[in-house]
Design a protein around this motif. Structure first.
Motif, PDB file in Angstrom:
ATOM      1  N   SER A  20       9.162   6.173   4.835  1.00 11.64           N
ATOM      2  CA  SER A  20       8.828   5.284   5.953  1.00 11.64           C
ATOM      3  C   SER A  20       8.144   4.024   5.436  1.00 11.64           C
ATOM      4  CB  SER A  20       7.889   5.992   6.935  1.00 11.64           C
ATOM      5  OG  SER A  20       6.635   6.240   6.323  1.00 11.64           O
ATOM      6  N   TYR A  21       8.136   3.005   6.305  1.00 10.75           N
ATOM      7  CA  TYR A  21       7.386   1.793   5.993  1.00 10.75           C
ATOM      8  C   TYR A  21       7.034   1.067   7.281  1.00 10.75           C
ATOM      9  CZ  TYR A  21      11.613  -1.014   6.688  1.00 10.75           C
ATOM     10  OH  TYR A  21      12.727  -1.620   7.230  1.00 10.75           O
ATOM     11  N   SER A  22       6.012   0.237   7.213  1.00 12.00           N
ATOM     12  CA  SER A  22       5.678  -0.652   8.318  1.00 12.00           C
ATOM     13  C   SER A  22       5.143  -1.940   7.731  1.00 12.00           C
ATOM     14  CB  SER A  22       4.661  -0.005   9.263  1.00 12.00           C
ATOM     15  OG  SER A  22       3.434   0.203   8.612  1.00 12.00           O
ATOM     16  N   LEU A  48       0.844  -1.187   0.000  1.00 15.22           N
ATOM     17  CA  LEU A  48       0.000   0.000   0.000  1.00 15.22           C
ATOM     18  C   LEU A  48       0.882   1.239   0.000  1.00 15.22           C
ATOM     19  CD1 LEU A  48      -2.604  -1.200   2.636  1.00 15.22           C
ATOM     20  CD2 LEU A  48      -2.856  -1.155   0.146  1.00 15.22           C
ATOM     21  N   ASP A  49       0.592   2.163  -0.896  1.00 23.48           N
ATOM     22  CA  ASP A  49       1.323   3.412  -1.035  1.00 23.48           C
ATOM     23  C   ASP A  49       0.656   4.438  -0.113  1.00 23.48           C
ATOM     24  OD1 ASP A  49       2.117   5.989  -1.846  1.00 23.48           O
ATOM     25  OD2 ASP A  49       2.089   5.500  -3.979  1.00 23.48           O
ATOM     26  N   THR A  50       1.260   4.700   1.047  1.00 22.68           N
ATOM     27  CA  THR A  50       0.667   5.640   2.001  1.00 22.68           C
ATOM     28  C   THR A  50       0.934   7.095   1.622  1.00 22.68           C
ATOM     29  OG1 THR A  50       2.592   5.506   3.469  1.00 22.68           O
ATOM     30  CG2 THR A  50       0.772   3.982   3.903  1.00 22.68           C
ATOM     31  N   VAL A  93      -3.025   4.910  -2.100  1.00 20.82           N
ATOM     32  CA  VAL A  93      -3.536   3.943  -3.082  1.00 20.82           C
ATOM     33  C   VAL A  93      -2.780   2.617  -2.951  1.00 20.82           C
ATOM     34  CG1 VAL A  93      -4.181   5.750  -4.740  1.00 20.82           C
ATOM     35  CG2 VAL A  93      -1.903   4.706  -4.870  1.00 20.82           C
ATOM     36  N   PRO A  94      -3.345   1.538  -3.513  1.00 18.58           N
ATOM     37  CA  PRO A  94      -2.547   0.315  -3.632  1.00 18.58           C
ATOM     38  C   PRO A  94      -1.336   0.610  -4.519  1.00 18.58           C
ATOM     39  CG  PRO A  94      -4.862  -0.132  -4.075  1.00 18.58           C
ATOM     40  CD  PRO A  94      -4.708   1.358  -4.008  1.00 18.58           C
ATOM     41  N   ALA A  95      -0.217   0.000  -4.207  1.00 17.46           N
ATOM     42  CA  ALA A  95       1.023   0.260  -4.947  1.00 17.46           C
ATOM     43  C   ALA A  95       1.159  -0.730  -6.104  1.00 17.46           C
ATOM     44  CB  ALA A  95       2.226   0.184  -4.015  1.00 17.46           C
TER      45      ALA A  95
END
Length: 116
Positions: free
Chosen positions: A109-111, A9-11, A15-17
């Motif tokens: 960032s990412y999680s 997921l592209d935060t 949108v969905p990546a």
């Protein structure tokens, strides 16, 4: 039989990546690439990364090429970018388990977590 899936997921854009290059490797004595794929319009892979005969317990590495994805979306990134390839190492202990590894990502960032 167990299964391993992922989605991205592209935060940054909300949108969905779609179009994120992903590599899955099995770790051990040597690093063995199992599959290279790209996410679809929903940010998912067309097929499970591991299933049936390819699903085994052990250590694995998922590598997500966020630099290629965000540059492809026209995001201006510094050189070098803060995040280029996000690598997530996971352990699969249950040979019949369902392992789902979502990645929520922006250029900075990412999680992740173990989903269902």
């Amino acid at each position: 039989m167990g299964i391993l899936t992922t989605h991205v997921l592209d935060t940054y854009h909300g949108v969905p990546a779609a179009g994120v290059p992903i590599e899955l490797a099995r770790l051990g004595g040597t690093r063995e690439t199992i599959v290279r794929t790209v996410t679809d319009a929903d940010g998912r892979c067309a097929a499970p990364l591991l299933a049936n005969d390819t699903f085994r317990t052990g250590q694995y590495e998922l590598a997500f090429d966020l630099e290629a994805y965000f540059r492809g979306k026209g995001v201006v990134l510094p050189d070098p970018p803060f995040l280029s390839t996000v690598v997530i190492r996971i352990g699969i202990a249950d040979p019949a388990g369902r392992y789902h590894v979502p990645l929520l990502a922006s250029p900075w960032s990412y999680s992740t977590y173990r989903g269902s």
